[in-house]
Design an enzyme around this catalytic site. Sequence first.
Site, mmCIF file in Angstrom:
data_model
loop_
_atom_site.group_PDB
_atom_site.id
_atom_site.type_symbol
_atom_site.label_atom_id
_atom_site.label_comp_id
_atom_site.label_asym_id
_atom_site.label_seq_id
_atom_site.Cartn_x
_atom_site.Cartn_y
_atom_site.Cartn_z
ATOM 1 N N GLU A 193 0.850 -1.190 0.000
ATOM 2 C CA GLU A 193 0.000 0.000 0.000
ATOM 3 C C GLU A 193 0.886 1.240 0.000
ATOM 4 O OE1 GLU A 193 -2.420 2.918 -0.146
ATOM 5 O OE2 GLU A 193 -3.168 0.872 -0.421
ATOM 6 N N CYS B 106 -13.495 -1.883 -9.033
ATOM 7 C CA CYS B 106 -14.861 -1.632 -8.575
ATOM 8 C C CYS B 106 -15.481 -0.607 -9.524
ATOM 9 C CB CYS B 106 -14.872 -1.136 -7.141
ATOM 10 S SG CYS B 106 -16.550 -1.027 -6.472
#
Length: 477
Positions: free
Chosen positions: A318, A412
């Site tokens: 991340e 998404c």
Amino acid sequence: MSHPPRRGRRPNDPRRGRASGPSGGRPPQVDPARQVAAELLAAVRADDAYANLKLPELLAAHGLSGRDAALATELSYGTSRTKGQLDAILSACSTRPLDSIDPPVLDALRLGAYQLLRTRIPPHAAVSATVDLVRAGGRPGAAGFVNALLRKVSAHDLDGWLAELAPASDDDPTGHLALTTAHPSWIVDAIGDALGPRRDELADALAADNQSPAVHLVARPGRIARDELTAESGGTPARYSPYGLYLPAGNPGALAAVADGRAAVQDEGSQLVALTLAEAPLDGSDERWLDLAAGPGGKAGLLGALAARRGATVDAVEISPHRADLVRRTVSGLPVTVHTADGRDPGLPAGSYDRVLLDAPCTGLGALRRRPEARWRRQPADVAELTRLQRDLLQSAAGLVRPGGLIGYVTCSPHLVETAAVLNRRPKDLEIVDATELVPGNPAADAPLDGPVPGTVQLWPHRHGTDAMFLALLRRS
């Protein structure tokens, strides 16, 4: 949940206000639920806050719960979701351009218009409460203007305004759907293109974006059985995910299993794409997994729980230090190592991973029902920058997975530029594995699952009840 407009007074309605004049010779009486909604709109507008993250903070700060919290949620989320539609109606009623109105006053006007057009709150109460909100704020002199403008809005119900303002469907189908479903035109076109030959589902897909979704939980395998979580939460088992369930109401953070990390809030579609990658057949070693864009950690937590049961380990990458810390908290106690690094060049051993999940940063058009302000925050210009990042991350994933290993490319978003176009420019040594028969629970038996490229998967809120998650399963040849 929004309700159809209803005129007239409801007896014993605790939200009923007094006469709707601009002052009435009395001090303003600001309803705390409306105050929270106004503060939420201001935070989204001025600070680029995320409504779903900011609202719990505001509810706690004002001590709201029960009906007051539900009203604050309905007003803040609903107003954020329908902002463009409300602005069209306010513009038709105003003698001033909306961009010339002080932003806090415009926030209040939107809140008032939402109450008039999309709730069962009596018109006089909606106007009076909004006027009081303005009188108690930094622009009390605007109360008369707000009162007059909202009275004009109350002249028609929502259907009446849409009949007056929306272009005819035959003449401008995109414009008609954009106004009637409260979406920007470019998103209407993007979702229509993604539906492809099933474009006749477009109105249903857009309507699903405006429905408040149920809370989805995941029972982390090896930490809590789904039956045990179901009993604790009062939820119902999910249709597809073997670890998922639906929570009918309440605060999921109050559940002991969520608080101690045995379970988590995670959309069922998010569960399904991670499970498909984790359970897809694989030749050779299956010991090292990678989550290349892990924040805030939901998929890393599920992968870590699965890896623990199979003797595997997970590296999670991340780039944001704050989000990397969120991942660390999420995967505490699991065989997951978190790296604060850029996924395009994370400094990890090349060709060493058996399974790689790339849940790429995207426009989020598949989760508009959960992020009420997102449809108005995103712009078409955002797409090009995001797709460059998506291609770079996929190139990195291709270098990190071993020959014969699998990559799950996930967004998404159903936007074709973020799905089909990225796949069409993928590294040449990545071949598509047909994932349509590998998704747990076989959602294809209920509704079409096929994505825009043969073998890929596209979930939809209106078909499957999940976010519109896209998955391409890729094998390095």
